[in-house]
Design an enzyme around this catalytic site. Structure first.
Site, mmCIF file in Angstrom:
data_model
loop_
_atom_site.group_PDB
_atom_site.id
_atom_site.type_symbol
_atom_site.label_atom_id
_atom_site.label_comp_id
_atom_site.label_asym_id
_atom_site.label_seq_id
_atom_site.Cartn_x
_atom_site.Cartn_y
_atom_site.Cartn_z
ATOM 1 N N HIS A 177 0.821 -1.208 0.000
ATOM 2 C CA HIS A 177 0.000 0.000 0.000
ATOM 3 C C HIS A 177 0.860 1.265 0.000
ATOM 4 C CE1 HIS A 177 -3.740 2.254 0.905
ATOM 5 N NE2 HIS A 177 -2.900 3.072 1.526
ATOM 6 N N HIS A 193 3.075 6.221 -1.858
ATOM 7 C CA HIS A 193 3.692 7.388 -1.241
ATOM 8 C C HIS A 193 5.218 7.356 -1.328
ATOM 9 C CE1 HIS A 193 -0.099 8.801 0.437
ATOM 10 N NE2 HIS A 193 -0.343 7.579 0.862
ATOM 11 N N LYS A 238 -5.132 10.532 -8.441
ATOM 12 C CA LYS A 238 -4.914 10.717 -7.010
ATOM 13 C C LYS A 238 -4.970 12.227 -6.759
ATOM 14 C CE LYS A 238 -3.033 9.001 -2.973
ATOM 15 N NZ LYS A 238 -3.256 7.754 -2.246
#
Length: 305
Positions: A177, A193, A238
């Site tokens: 993730h 990220h 995003k």
């Protein structure tokens, strides 16, 4: 992470400056130590160059398109020779193709992937950054001093598979993730990220940088090591993604591990001062594993020391 979590994340990005007034000094101190120990952090303008271009606009969650305020990639140059020559980066990059992008599709971990996971953990545990993080956690009573036990703890937090989509099998992990990224129901980008993954996906033309996100009074520049950005990836957008830029994988693993293990809250947030930045560090737990983790840039004094 469903629609409710998306709105939570958006709310976090619109908190007032008043939230930045309470700084966690203990975490600030250890994170500053780790920052100074991060000898594998790449140098902006030398090891890599970024092109910020325009400021991205508002995009609703679940959108499949956004006005492009950046005609060129975010990363205009990365020294891949240096990147691949650093042991932790080299092992890290081998992990990025080990996952199914969509939730609901059960992950199948091969023997080779198990070997790659172990090699990566061994590599980061051999760095000054992770050794200091380990000592800190032992002193806090959150980890055992035995290195094998600490490695197992890291594995369970980051690599143990779990159900993110209840309709599928074990389809996700903290590492996937946060560092790799995933999509849900073909309508939502989750996680992603990490700057190395952003660069590699952009290089493969799978990710399209749309511009930076910032308040007008605190505009970013090309030397910044923390950015809020907007991008599209596999046909989805995003709206806001935050990431460290140039830092080593061991640094990110260390600070998010500390934040996770020193709290029992479902969602842990802590405001810290790090180098020239004030950040809100966020970790959301999924049982005994990491659900998501990211830095949110609150402010920068634009000094580059």
């Amino acid at each position: 992470m469903g629609w409710g979590c998306v709105f939570v994340l958006l709310a976090l990005f619109t908190l007032s400056d008043a939230a930045s007034s309470t700084v966690n000094q203990d975490l600030t101190n250890i994170f500053e130590e780790l920052w100074k120990l991060d000898v594998n952090r790449l140098k902006a303008g030398t090891d890599y160059k970024i092109s910020l271009q325009g400021k991205a606009g508002y995009v609703a969650p679940g959108s499949t398109s956004a006005v492009d305020h950046a005609s060129s990639p975010l990363f205009s140059q990365v020294d891949e020779t240096k990147l691949s020559s650093i042991t932790t980066y080299a092992h890290f990059m081998k992990l990025l193709d080990n996952y199914e992008r969509s939730t609901g599709v059960a992950e199948r971990v091969t023997a080779d992937e198990v070997t790659e996971n172990n090699a990566f953990l061994d590599a980061i545990l051999d760095t000054s950054v992770m050794k200091r993080a380990h000592r800190y956690l032992v002193d806090k009573g959150k980890s055992r001093s035995n290195l094998r036990q600490f490695k197992n703890q890291l594995h369970n937090m980051w690599f143990r598979l779990y159900h993110r989509d209840r309709n599928g099998g074990e389809d996700s992990s903290g590492f996937e993730h946060v560092f790799v990224g995933e999509t849900k129901f073909g309508r939502e980008i989750m996680g992603l990220h990490n700057w190395v993954q952003l660069y590699l996906q952009e290089k493969e033309k799978l990710l399209d940088y749309k511009g930076y996100k910032a308040k007008n009074k605190d505009l970013p520049d090309e030397d910044d090591h923390v950015l809020n950005v907007q991008f599209s990836w596999h046909g989805l957008v995003k709206p806001v993604a935050s990431a460290f830029i140039g830092v080593s994988p061991e640094f990110e693993m260390a600070i998010f591990t500390i934040l996770f293990l020193t709290s029992t809250e479902k969602t842990t947030t802590a405001v810290v001062n790090l180098d020239q930045y004030q950040l809100e560090m966020v970790v959301h737990r999924h049982g005994r594993s990491i659900g998501t983790a990211y830095p949110k840039l609150l402010s920068s004094n634009n000094r580059h020391l």
